[in-house]
Design a protein around this motif. Sequence first.
Motif, PDB file in Angstrom:
ATOM      1  N   CYS A 130       0.831  -1.207   0.000  1.00 38.38           N
ATOM      2  CA  CYS A 130       0.000   0.000   0.000  1.00 38.38           C
ATOM      3  C   CYS A 130       0.866   1.257   0.000  1.00 38.38           C
ATOM      4  CB  CYS A 130      -0.928  -0.003   1.215  1.00 38.38           C
ATOM      5  SG  CYS A 130      -2.210  -1.286   1.164  1.00 38.38           S
ATOM      6  N   TYR A 131       1.919   1.257   0.809  1.00 38.34           N
ATOM      7  CA  TYR A 131       2.797   2.422   0.912  1.00 38.34           C
ATOM      8  C   TYR A 131       3.502   2.709  -0.415  1.00 38.34           C
ATOM      9  CZ  TYR A 131       6.764   5.309   2.388  1.00 38.34           C
ATOM     10  OH  TYR A 131       7.689   6.300   2.512  1.00 38.34           O
ATOM     11  N   VAL A 132       4.090   1.682  -1.010  1.00 39.36           N
ATOM     12  CA  VAL A 132       4.818   1.871  -2.273  1.00 39.36           C
ATOM     13  C   VAL A 132       3.848   2.186  -3.411  1.00 39.36           C
ATOM     14  CG1 VAL A 132       6.307   0.748  -3.974  1.00 39.36           C
ATOM     15  CG2 VAL A 132       6.710   0.386  -1.534  1.00 39.36           C
ATOM     16  N   SER A 133       2.686   1.561  -3.413  1.00 37.68           N
ATOM     17  CA  SER A 133       1.711   1.809  -4.475  1.00 37.68           C
ATOM     18  C   SER A 133       1.229   3.246  -4.455  1.00 37.68           C
ATOM     19  CB  SER A 133       0.523   0.854  -4.335  1.00 37.68           C
ATOM     20  OG  SER A 133       0.928  -0.485  -4.490  1.00 37.68           O
ATOM     21  N   ILE A 134       1.049   3.796  -3.264  1.00 41.22           N
ATOM     22  CA  ILE A 134       0.626   5.199  -3.150  1.00 41.22           C
ATOM     23  C   ILE A 134       1.729   6.120  -3.673  1.00 41.22           C
ATOM     24  CG2 ILE A 134       0.091   7.037  -1.517  1.00 41.22           C
ATOM     25  CD1 ILE A 134      -1.353   4.947   0.189  1.00 41.22           C
ATOM     26  N   LYS A 140       4.109   5.363  -5.888  1.00 38.33           N
ATOM     27  CA  LYS A 140       4.289   5.168  -7.333  1.00 38.33           C
ATOM     28  C   LYS A 140       3.011   5.453  -8.128  1.00 38.33           C
ATOM     29  CE  LYS A 140       8.547   3.745  -7.021  1.00 38.33           C
ATOM     30  NZ  LYS A 140       9.681   4.491  -7.647  1.00 38.33           N
ATOM     31  N   ARG A 141       1.907   5.615  -7.430  1.00 43.36           N
ATOM     32  CA  ARG A 141       0.611   5.869  -8.066  1.00 43.36           C
ATOM     33  C   ARG A 141       0.189   4.749  -9.004  1.00 43.36           C
ATOM     34  NH1 ARG A 141       0.825  12.415  -9.349  1.00 43.36           N
ATOM     35  NH2 ARG A 141       1.177  13.046  -7.170  1.00 43.36           N
ATOM     36  N   GLU A 142       0.563   3.557  -8.650  1.00 39.99           N
ATOM     37  CA  GLU A 142       0.121   2.352  -9.350  1.00 39.99           C
ATOM     38  C   GLU A 142       0.289   1.169  -8.399  1.00 39.99           C
ATOM     39  OE1 GLU A 142       2.551   0.687 -12.435  1.00 39.99           O
ATOM     40  OE2 GLU A 142       4.292   1.867 -11.819  1.00 39.99           O
ATOM     41  N   TRP A 143      -0.477   0.109  -8.653  1.00 42.22           N
ATOM     42  CA  TRP A 143      -0.411  -1.028  -7.750  1.00 42.22           C
ATOM     43  C   TRP A 143       0.912  -1.759  -7.908  1.00 42.22           C
ATOM     44  CZ3 TRP A 143      -1.729  -3.002  -3.429  1.00 42.22           C
ATOM     45  CH2 TRP A 143      -1.525  -4.354  -3.168  1.00 42.22           C
ATOM     46  N   ILE A 144       1.613  -1.936  -6.797  1.00 40.08           N
ATOM     47  CA  ILE A 144       2.880  -2.655  -6.767  1.00 40.08           C
ATOM     48  C   ILE A 144       2.756  -3.823  -5.804  1.00 40.08           C
ATOM     49  CG2 ILE A 144       5.346  -2.543  -6.256  1.00 40.08           C
ATOM     50  CD1 ILE A 144       4.628  -0.863  -8.610  1.00 40.08           C
ATOM     51  N   ASN A 145       2.903  -5.038  -6.339  1.00 38.31           N
ATOM     52  CA  ASN A 145       2.916  -6.234  -5.490  1.00 38.31           C
ATOM     53  C   ASN A 145       4.296  -6.318  -4.846  1.00 38.31           C
ATOM     54  OD1 ASN A 145       2.556  -8.716  -4.274  1.00 38.31           O
ATOM     55  ND2 ASN A 145       2.857  -9.878  -6.150  1.00 38.31           N
ATOM     56  N   ARG A 146       4.446  -5.660  -3.731  1.00 37.70           N
ATOM     57  CA  ARG A 146       5.757  -5.403  -3.151  1.00 37.70           C
ATOM     58  C   ARG A 146       6.384  -6.672  -2.586  1.00 37.70           C
ATOM     59  NH1 ARG A 146      10.242  -4.020  -2.349  1.00 37.70           N
ATOM     60  NH2 ARG A 146      10.999  -2.314  -1.064  1.00 37.70           N
ATOM     61  N   GLY A 147       7.711  -6.740  -2.696  1.00 38.56           N
ATOM     62  CA  GLY A 147       8.442  -7.795  -2.001  1.00 38.56           C
ATOM     63  C   GLY A 147       9.240  -8.705  -2.908  1.00 38.56           C
ATOM     64  N   PHE A 148      10.014  -9.537  -2.278  1.00 38.91           N
ATOM     65  CA  PHE A 148      10.858 -10.491  -2.982  1.00 38.91           C
ATOM     66  C   PHE A 148      10.035 -11.632  -3.566  1.00 38.91           C
ATOM     67  CE2 PHE A 148      13.659 -14.247  -2.949  1.00 38.91           C
ATOM     68  CZ  PHE A 148      14.686 -13.783  -3.758  1.00 38.91           C
ATOM     69  N   LEU A 149       8.984 -12.021  -2.877  1.00 44.68           N
ATOM     70  CA  LEU A 149       8.148 -13.142  -3.309  1.00 44.68           C
ATOM     71  C   LEU A 149       7.003 -12.682  -4.208  1.00 44.68           C
ATOM     72  CD1 LEU A 149       7.853 -15.067   0.096  1.00 44.68           C
ATOM     73  CD2 LEU A 149       9.597 -15.316  -1.684  1.00 44.68           C
TER      74      LEU A 149
END
Length: 313
Positions: free
Chosen positions: A27-31, A33-42
């Motif tokens: 949620c933090y990174v997506s906000i 970057k203004r796009e959905w980011i499935n964050r993380g290594f996995l």
Amino acid sequence: MTYQYTFIQWLLFFFIYCFLGWVWESCYVSIKKREWINRGFLHGPMLPIYGSGAIIVLLCTIGVRDQVILIFIFGMTGATILEYVTGACMERLFRVRYWDYNHMPLNLKGYICLPVSLGWGVFSVLLVRVIHVPIENLVLQIPERIAEVVSVVCSSAFAVDFTLSFSEAMDLRDMLIRLSDSNEKIQRLQKRLEVVSAFAEDGLMQYQMKREERKMSRKEFLEGMIERQRENRRMMLVELIDRVNESIDAGLEKREELQKIKTQIEQEFKNIGSLTNRAARRSARLLHRNPNTVSKRYAEALKQVQEMLKKKK
């Protein structure tokens, strides 16, 4: 009772905090970057650094859960050590950093920094005194058999996901190494080509000067000849000598080396073509999940890949 957990319960805590960490980071990174980011290594909704951090904090604060200051200090210390070791090991293995604090004040090699460590301390207090309380009650109420099944399912999914993600990270590492090597080869070829071209150009200029000199001496010599037949033969011999000298003096003895350079350049074109293969696409997915990835050693190659990904969007 608060801290006498079974191995299965520790596993459940780990997966729960992996998921909560993923929710927070994504949620933090997506906000930002203004796009959905499935964050993380996995690939899946799990961030192991948060699950591991939560377990380390819980273990470090087992004996001081009634003392906020000690929770802050012990939790901050344990989580900071974990973050440093994890960051250093991942960079050594994968040649990239999935987080970098070099722009932050009081950082240590970019793996950890004081502001983030203080954040870990605050997180430790919130975790132990607030967040963990309802989660602990929930996990302790799960029947043992159900807890075992859930832990096995989560562990299996985690193992498969980790294997795939690890393979992607190795693909990215190999691609950065190939790109970096290719960049170095191209730079060396450019320098060699400049040297050879300069030599050939210098040779051509010298040849032209010598040719003019030969023309003058030949003209003077031929004007002094009496016998027409001997004059014609000498002219033929001089022409043959001119042709031989032209091939030598114009730098054409470098033709073989120039051909080698051309062959190496063609090989680099083939290597560049490998960037569109399956490994490159897998690497791109990993970079998309980790947009802040940096690499000290392969910075230029990583920048090229990131720019390539931006163009594809």
